[in-house]
Design a protein around this motif. Sequence first.
Motif, PDB file in Angstrom:
ATOM      1  N   ALA B  99      81.359 -48.593  42.794  1.00 40.60           N
ATOM      2  CA  ALA B  99      81.257 -49.925  42.256  1.00 40.60           C
ATOM      3  C   ALA B  99      81.221 -51.059  43.404  1.00 40.60           C
ATOM      4  N   LYS B 100      82.021 -50.799  44.509  1.00 46.43           N
ATOM      5  CA  LYS B 100      81.746 -51.795  45.635  1.00 46.43           C
ATOM      6  C   LYS B 100      80.615 -51.491  46.340  1.00 46.43           C
ATOM      7  N   ALA B 101      80.016 -50.512  46.533  1.00 45.94           N
ATOM      8  CA  ALA B 101      78.534 -50.153  46.933  1.00 45.94           C
ATOM      9  C   ALA B 101      77.384 -51.109  46.190  1.00 45.94           C
ATOM     10  N   GLN B 102      77.557 -50.791  45.069  1.00 48.79           N
ATOM     11  CA  GLN B 102      76.877 -51.576  43.993  1.00 48.79           C
ATOM     12  C   GLN B 102      76.839 -53.081  44.043  1.00 48.79           C
ATOM     13  N   ARG B 103      78.285 -53.585  44.171  1.00 47.08           N
ATOM     14  CA  ARG B 103      78.293 -54.914  44.381  1.00 47.08           C
ATOM     15  C   ARG B 103      77.788 -55.343  45.734  1.00 47.08           C
ATOM     16  N   ASP B 104      77.955 -54.649  46.677  1.00 47.48           N
ATOM     17  CA  ASP B 104      77.505 -55.121  48.262  1.00 47.48           C
ATOM     18  C   ASP B 104      75.927 -54.952  48.075  1.00 47.48           C
ATOM     19  N   ALA B 105      75.594 -54.054  47.443  1.00 51.22           N
ATOM     20  CA  ALA B 105      73.967 -54.010  47.351  1.00 51.22           C
ATOM     21  C   ALA B 105      73.493 -55.314  46.579  1.00 51.22           C
ATOM     22  N   LEU B 106      74.042 -55.573  45.576  1.00 48.35           N
ATOM     23  CA  LEU B 106      73.683 -56.867  44.888  1.00 48.35           C
ATOM     24  C   LEU B 106      73.880 -58.212  45.617  1.00 48.35           C
ATOM     25  N   VAL B 107      74.961 -58.252  46.165  1.00 41.66           N
ATOM     26  CA  VAL B 107      74.959 -59.416  47.250  1.00 41.66           C
ATOM     27  C   VAL B 107      74.112 -59.505  48.131  1.00 41.66           C
ATOM     28  N   SER B 108      73.744 -58.660  48.673  1.00 39.36           N
ATOM     29  CA  SER B 108      72.871 -58.370  49.580  1.00 39.36           C
ATOM     30  C   SER B 108      71.627 -58.888  49.182  1.00 39.36           C
ATOM     31  N   ALA B 109      71.160 -58.140  47.939  1.00 35.30           N
ATOM     32  CA  ALA B 109      69.780 -58.440  47.557  1.00 35.30           C
ATOM     33  C   ALA B 109      69.665 -59.785  47.062  1.00 35.30           C
ATOM     34  N   LEU B 110      70.530 -60.405  46.498  1.00 36.39           N
ATOM     35  CA  LEU B 110      70.830 -61.692  45.843  1.00 36.39           C
ATOM     36  C   LEU B 110      70.647 -62.856  47.014  1.00 36.39           C
ATOM     37  N   GLY B 111      71.547 -62.405  48.019  1.00 39.43           N
ATOM     38  CA  GLY B 111      71.248 -63.203  49.505  1.00 39.43           C
ATOM     39  C   GLY B 111      69.733 -63.321  50.059  1.00 39.43           C
ATOM     40  N   ALA B 112      69.224 -62.332  49.882  1.00 38.87           N
ATOM     41  CA  ALA B 112      67.895 -62.546  50.434  1.00 38.87           C
ATOM     42  C   ALA B 112      66.856 -62.890  49.814  1.00 38.87           C
ATOM     43  N   LEU B 113      67.091 -63.577  48.466  1.00 41.23           N
ATOM     44  CA  LEU B 113      66.123 -64.223  47.715  1.00 41.23           C
ATOM     45  C   LEU B 113      66.157 -65.658  48.133  1.00 41.23           C
ATOM     46  N   PRO B 114      64.954 -66.076  48.160  1.00 43.48           N
ATOM     47  CA  PRO B 114      64.829 -67.568  48.201  1.00 43.48           C
ATOM     48  C   PRO B 114      65.816 -68.246  47.065  1.00 43.48           C
ATOM     49  N   ARG B 115      66.277 -69.440  47.446  1.00 41.56           N
ATOM     50  CA  ARG B 115      67.458 -70.221  46.863  1.00 41.56           C
ATOM     51  C   ARG B 115      67.103 -70.306  45.362  1.00 41.56           C
ATOM     52  N   ARG B 116      66.077 -70.710  45.140  1.00 38.87           N
ATOM     53  CA  ARG B 116      65.756 -70.957  43.798  1.00 38.87           C
ATOM     54  C   ARG B 116      65.593 -69.981  42.789  1.00 38.87           C
ATOM     55  N   GLN B 117      64.997 -68.759  43.433  1.00 36.71           N
ATOM     56  CA  GLN B 117      64.989 -67.558  42.703  1.00 36.71           C
ATOM     57  C   GLN B 117      66.532 -67.327  42.277  1.00 36.71           C
ATOM     58  N   LYS B 118      67.265 -67.252  43.295  1.00 37.40           N
ATOM     59  CA  LYS B 118      68.911 -66.719  43.029  1.00 37.40           C
ATOM     60  C   LYS B 118      69.289 -67.512  41.827  1.00 37.40           C
ATOM     61  N   GLU B 119      69.187 -68.906  42.121  1.00 38.65           N
ATOM     62  CA  GLU B 119      69.778 -69.595  41.244  1.00 38.65           C
ATOM     63  C   GLU B 119      69.374 -69.379  39.617  1.00 38.65           C
ATOM     64  N   VAL B 120      67.782 -69.319  39.511  1.00 40.47           N
ATOM     65  CA  VAL B 120      67.409 -69.072  38.164  1.00 40.47           C
ATOM     66  C   VAL B 120      67.906 -67.711  37.704  1.00 40.47           C
ATOM     67  N   LEU B 121      67.918 -66.700  38.629  1.00 43.26           N
ATOM     68  CA  LEU B 121      68.591 -65.398  38.140  1.00 43.26           C
ATOM     69  C   LEU B 121      70.143 -65.507  37.790  1.00 43.26           C
ATOM     70  N   VAL B 122      70.776 -66.257  38.666  1.00 41.69           N
ATOM     71  CA  VAL B 122      72.164 -66.219  38.148  1.00 41.69           C
ATOM     72  C   VAL B 122      72.578 -66.955  36.820  1.00 41.69           C
ATOM     73  N   LEU B 123      71.621 -68.020  36.830  1.00 42.76           N
ATOM     74  CA  LEU B 123      71.931 -68.663  35.533  1.00 42.76           C
ATOM     75  C   LEU B 123      71.441 -68.183  34.448  1.00 42.76           C
ATOM     76  N   ARG B 124      70.270 -67.413  34.510  1.00 41.68           N
ATOM     77  CA  ARG B 124      69.704 -66.737  33.399  1.00 41.68           C
ATOM     78  C   ARG B 124      70.579 -65.490  32.917  1.00 41.68           C
ATOM     79  N   TYR B 125      70.906 -64.774  33.808  1.00 43.12           N
ATOM     80  CA  TYR B 125      71.371 -63.318  33.711  1.00 43.12           C
ATOM     81  C   TYR B 125      72.799 -63.396  33.785  1.00 43.12           C
ATOM     82  N   TRP B 126      73.713 -64.439  34.353  1.00 44.05           N
ATOM     83  CA  TRP B 126      74.988 -64.363  34.194  1.00 44.05           C
ATOM     84  C   TRP B 126      75.450 -65.663  33.512  1.00 44.05           C
ATOM     85  N   SER B 127      74.920 -66.516  33.674  1.00 45.74           N
ATOM     86  CA  SER B 127      75.446 -68.003  32.657  1.00 45.74           C
ATOM     87  C   SER B 127      74.727 -67.808  31.282  1.00 45.74           C
ATOM     88  N   GLN B 128      73.740 -66.800  31.114  1.00 46.36           N
ATOM     89  CA  GLN B 128      73.128 -66.702  29.776  1.00 46.36           C
ATOM     90  C   GLN B 128      72.500 -67.898  29.361  1.00 46.36           C
TER      91      GLN B 128
END
Lengths: 275, 164
Positions: B99-128
């Motif tokens: 689980a930690k490896a998956q979290r690390d991978a997700l954090v790394s992948a999110l961190g590599a996205l342009p800011r707006r893309q990251k915000e959109v994905l978090v608001l879409r798929y976490w905040s729903q």
Amino acid sequence: MSEFEDRLTRDLAALARHRVSSDQPSPPLPRPVRSPGRAPRRLSGWWTPVLAAALVVIVVGAGWALTRPTGRDDARPAATDSATPSPSSSAPTPSVSATPSVSTTPSATPSATAPSTPLPVDPTVFRFDGVGPLRLGMSSAGLIALGYTSSGPNSFGCAQYFKGGAQQSLSVIVDPVLDRVRSIGTLFATADYRTDAGIQVGSTEAEVRAAYAGYQVQDLLDRGFGQGSSGLLVAGPRSYLGFTIVDGAVAGIEIADDPDFATNAEVSCTGGGQS
Amino acid sequence: MTAQAVVDVDGLYAREWHALVRLAALLVDDVPSAEDVVQEAFLGLQRNHARVTPGSELAYLRASVVNGSRSVLRRRRTARNHQPPEPEPVNGADVDVLAKAQRDALVSALGALPRRQKEVLVLRYWSQLSEAEIAAALGVSAGTVKTSASRGLAALQLRLEGRS
């Protein structure tokens, strides 16, 4: 929702729970501190309507003075960036205008100093009409013939194609109803691509302006919260070349057939999407 | 009226504090900063409550959290060069390594996205949030939300599947 979207939803929830436990107590609600002796913000009392009436008189007078005929033809206000105030500001809502804060309308007619197209079929070169064999306006069948595959319909009405799993792949946005490519852009900040004017990831904003000096180049302000320029939009003959600018340097390149896109290539797909 | 407004903010705070801190924690890279961002958002709401459209307080808070998270990241930009460190605490021997490896991978992948893309994905798929709600929270058009989501999702999928 695709399998990956389901997984992303689960993983984000797990990550959020991991970082902030439900057991974590919240601190006390902060209260705004008001300086002793500070004047109250809310107007009240008998003089409020008087003050309001005086303001109306002033505003109407100023408006008349500003809008009376002057003989000039530039009375129409220029588009301005409606930056959203910070949370501590006094604006009532944090929403902002989505209109690009550009001061000029893009011209579709470049000057004679336009960059040439030295390598029209180079698959790593962005031109106004496409990238290598990719062309704006081509059909999904054409993309598939070039080896591109669709990532499937997404939740937002756009179809996206890319080639293989390589991180150097381009992102191709296809309007599913019109069945034509609307935008082509880099997925990652890679220096593997450049424009026919020599601009690539890492080029400075000044280099972009110099390379496209014969074109209308617009600043695309980050309209989110007034953080300044985040892109440049170059108007070509029939399409637009966009550069994502981060810390003064190019971080992404894309082309689109519509000027209404910002640094992440805003193209409104006409296909249905969930909202 | 003022007392009622304070009561409403109190209730909102009690209900939404965790969700907003989690939202901020997905946008910034440490919980203390996320908590600060949320505290500032609530302070802003209280200062401007009289001018916020009734019923849109939560939308105001979300937008404020996104705004505050951007400010946090902007202040750190030069120091970390867009590569957020993973501040995961060491949990001891019972940590789920996978689980930690998956979290690390997700954090790394999110961190590599342009800011707006990251915000959109978090608001879409976490905040729903819906497309329209995301557009309102970010102050962009629905078209930007669509393409940011599309590109962000594809980039994230490539990165995550490339690592797994």
